[in-house]
Design an enzyme around this catalytic site. Structure first.
Site, PDB file in Angstrom:
ATOM      1  CB  SER A  45      -0.853   0.102   1.369  1.00  0.00           C
ATOM      2  OG  SER A  45      -1.487   1.288   1.391  1.00  0.00           O
ATOM      3  CE1 TYR A  47      -4.251  -2.161   5.456  1.00  0.00           C
ATOM      4  CE2 TYR A  47      -3.090   0.099   4.885  1.00  0.00           C
ATOM      5  CZ  TYR A  47      -3.953  -1.274   4.491  1.00  0.00           C
ATOM      6  OH  TYR A  47      -4.321  -1.338   3.262  1.00  0.00           O
TER       7      TYR A  47
HETATM    8  N1  NAD Z   1      -8.866  -0.606  -1.083  1.00  0.00           N
HETATM    9  C1  NAD Z   1      -7.706   0.217  -1.045  1.00  0.00           C
HETATM   10  O1  NAD Z   1      -7.742   1.480  -0.899  1.00  0.00           O
HETATM   11  C2  NAD Z   1      -6.375  -0.267  -0.713  1.00  0.00           C
HETATM   12  C3  NAD Z   1      -5.328   0.344  -0.695  1.00  0.00           C
HETATM   13  C4  NAD Z   1      -3.972  -0.219  -0.381  1.00  0.00           C
HETATM   14  C5  NAD Z   1      -3.993  -1.483  -0.374  1.00  0.00           C
HETATM   15  N2  NAD Z   1      -5.157  -2.246  -0.132  1.00  0.00           N
HETATM   16  C6  NAD Z   1      -5.001  -3.588   0.140  1.00  0.00           C
HETATM   17  O2  NAD Z   1      -5.607  -4.423  -0.888  1.00  0.00           O
HETATM   18  C7  NAD Z   1      -5.981  -5.809  -0.342  1.00  0.00           C
HETATM   19  C8  NAD Z   1      -7.324  -5.993  -0.648  1.00  0.00           C
HETATM   20  O3  NAD Z   1      -8.183  -4.943  -0.481  1.00  0.00           O
HETATM   21  P1  NAD Z   1      -9.422  -4.669  -0.489  1.00  0.00           P
HETATM   22  O4  NAD Z   1      -9.759  -3.189  -0.538  1.00  0.00           O
HETATM   23  O5  NAD Z   1      -9.933  -5.450  -1.751  1.00  0.00           O
HETATM   24  O6  NAD Z   1     -10.176  -5.133   0.878  1.00  0.00           O
HETATM   25  P2  NAD Z   1     -11.583  -6.063   1.233  1.00  0.00           P
HETATM   26  O7  NAD Z   1     -12.057  -5.908   2.250  1.00  0.00           O
HETATM   27  O8  NAD Z   1     -12.595  -5.657   0.045  1.00  0.00           O
HETATM   28  O9  NAD Z   1     -11.155  -7.522   0.698  1.00  0.00           O
HETATM   29  C9  NAD Z   1     -10.471  -8.257   1.537  1.00  0.00           C
HETATM   30  C10 NAD Z   1     -10.617  -9.660   1.504  1.00  0.00           C
HETATM   31  O10 NAD Z   1      -9.721 -10.308   2.368  1.00  0.00           O
HETATM   32  C11 NAD Z   1     -10.537 -11.257   3.173  1.00  0.00           C
HETATM   33  N3  NAD Z   1      -9.673 -11.660   4.307  1.00  0.00           N
HETATM   34  C12 NAD Z   1      -9.802 -10.639   5.380  1.00  0.00           C
HETATM   35  N4  NAD Z   1      -8.879 -11.515   6.419  1.00  0.00           N
HETATM   36  C13 NAD Z   1      -8.487 -12.703   5.931  1.00  0.00           C
HETATM   37  C14 NAD Z   1      -7.840 -13.922   6.150  1.00  0.00           C
HETATM   38  N5  NAD Z   1      -7.450 -13.995   7.419  1.00  0.00           N
HETATM   39  N6  NAD Z   1      -7.695 -14.968   5.423  1.00  0.00           N
HETATM   40  C15 NAD Z   1      -8.112 -14.738   4.167  1.00  0.00           C
HETATM   41  N7  NAD Z   1      -8.837 -13.888   3.570  1.00  0.00           N
HETATM   42  C16 NAD Z   1      -8.963 -12.649   4.384  1.00  0.00           C
HETATM   43  C17 NAD Z   1     -11.737 -10.607   3.391  1.00  0.00           C
HETATM   44  O11 NAD Z   1     -12.816 -11.785   3.706  1.00  0.00           O
HETATM   45  C18 NAD Z   1     -12.149 -10.102   1.912  1.00  0.00           C
HETATM   46  O12 NAD Z   1     -12.778 -11.040   1.060  1.00  0.00           O
HETATM   47  C19 NAD Z   1      -5.529  -5.655   1.102  1.00  0.00           C
HETATM   48  O13 NAD Z   1      -4.208  -6.275   1.500  1.00  0.00           O
HETATM   49  C20 NAD Z   1      -5.496  -4.154   1.488  1.00  0.00           C
HETATM   50  O14 NAD Z   1      -4.664  -3.901   2.568  1.00  0.00           O
HETATM   51  C21 NAD Z   1      -6.177  -1.822  -0.321  1.00  0.00           C
END
Ligand code: NAD
Length: 255
Positions: free
Chosen positions: A148, A162
């Site tokens: 991120s 985080y």
């Molecule tokens: N959305 C953003 O702006 C953003 C920005 C930077 C990084 N990210 C990173 O991208 C990744 C995905 O984020 P997103 O926004 O799609 O989130 P999201 O919450 O939409 O999806 C995350 C998924 O991970 C699953 N999950 C959570 N804990 C888990 C575990 N212990 N084992 C297996 N699965 C698990 C959840 O059930 C969910 O389906 C994350 O690592 C997040 O930190 C997101």
């Protein structure tokens, strides 16, 4: 669409939602068979259903990536059902909030710190630990870790755990690129900016509006923006790119 990933077998953790779902769909559309691992089994099933509905190949597995035995166990199921894994997307991640706000470091429950480390950072190690050896044996593999922009700067709407895990993923990426490169495996990190997913919708809309104004490209990212980068890095065309952190952020928090 060109089948750049034909005959590849991919694992996407956290593939039940948001960015992980978009990556799973993109990989399947490009010809890969995709195993979707998610702690929320119903969400994983939904992604697999969407892929199957579009004519792709996918399987859904309920798995908490923080638990090594759980990842090992689904690894055995995937080997039987799909075959040896070529591509690993360590995407599962959490960012706990309390009434929409992150905990301050001064009051954060140490158990919450451990939980975030377990999913976001140790979960990625578990993935590589389970699927890396097969890639080494076959002399080809591709790993993408979901970091991120929060790894590189202060962002006020996440807790200290985080960015600590997201920076840890960058160290993991650079080390693994060196250790596994001689075995034909490229390892990169993605650093998304503000991407419109369920993870990011739990905050005051004014926060997102302010981010758009602070983003040179003047919009939030989409899961598809991140999936496009993952597709390139895991393709044969992107295989010489390794050890890199690719920002997918519209220029937000340029570093
Ligand atoms: N959305 C953003 O702006 C953003 C920005 C930077 C990084 N990210 C990173 O991208 C990744 C995905 O984020 P997103 O926004 O799609 O989130 P999201 O919450 O939409 O999806 C995350 C998924 O991970 C699953 N999950 C959570 N804990 C888990 C575990 N212990 N084992 C297996 N699965 C698990 C959840 O059930 C969910 O389906 C994350 O690592 C997040 O930190 C997101």
């Amino acid at each position: 669409m060109t089948k750049t990933h034909a005959n590849r077998i991919a694992v996407v953790t956290g593939g039940g939602s948001g960015i992980g779902r978009a990556i799973a769909q993109a990989l399947a559309e490009a010809g890969a068979a995709v195993a979707i691992l998610d702690a929320n089994g119903n969400a994983a099933e939904d992604t697999a259903g969407l892929i199957a509905g579009a004519g792709g190949k996918a399987m859904a597995l309920t798995c908490d990536v923080a638990v090594f035995e759980a990842v090992e166990s689904v690894g055995r199921e995937i080997a039987v059902a799909l075959g040896p894994v070529d591509i690993l997307i360590n995407n599962a991640g959490i960012s706990p909030k309390h009434q929409g706000q992150p905990a301050s470091v001064l009051t954060m429950d140490p158990a919450e710190w451990q939980q975030v480390l377990g999913v976001n950072l140790t979960g990625a190690f578990h993935g590589v630990r389970v699927f890396g050896a097969g890639m080494v044996r076959r002399g080809w593999g591709s790993i993408v870790n979901q970091s991120s922009v929060a790894a590189k700067t202060h962002i006020e709407f996440v807790g200290v755990h985080y960015p600590a895990t997201k920076a840890g993923l960058i160290g993991l990426t650079k080390h693994l690129a060196g250790e596994l490169g001689p075995s034909g495996i490229n390892v990169n990190a993605l650093a998304p900016g503000r991407i419109d997913t369920p993870l990011m919708r739990g905050v005051d809309p004014a926060v997102n509006e302010a981010i758009v104004l602070d983003t040179p490209m003047r919009r939030l990212g989409t899961p598809g923006d991140v999936a496009a980068a993952a597709l390139f890095l895991t393709s044969e065309a992107g295989h010489f790119v390794t050890g890199q952190v690719v920002d997918v952020a519209g220029g937000w928090k340029l570093t």
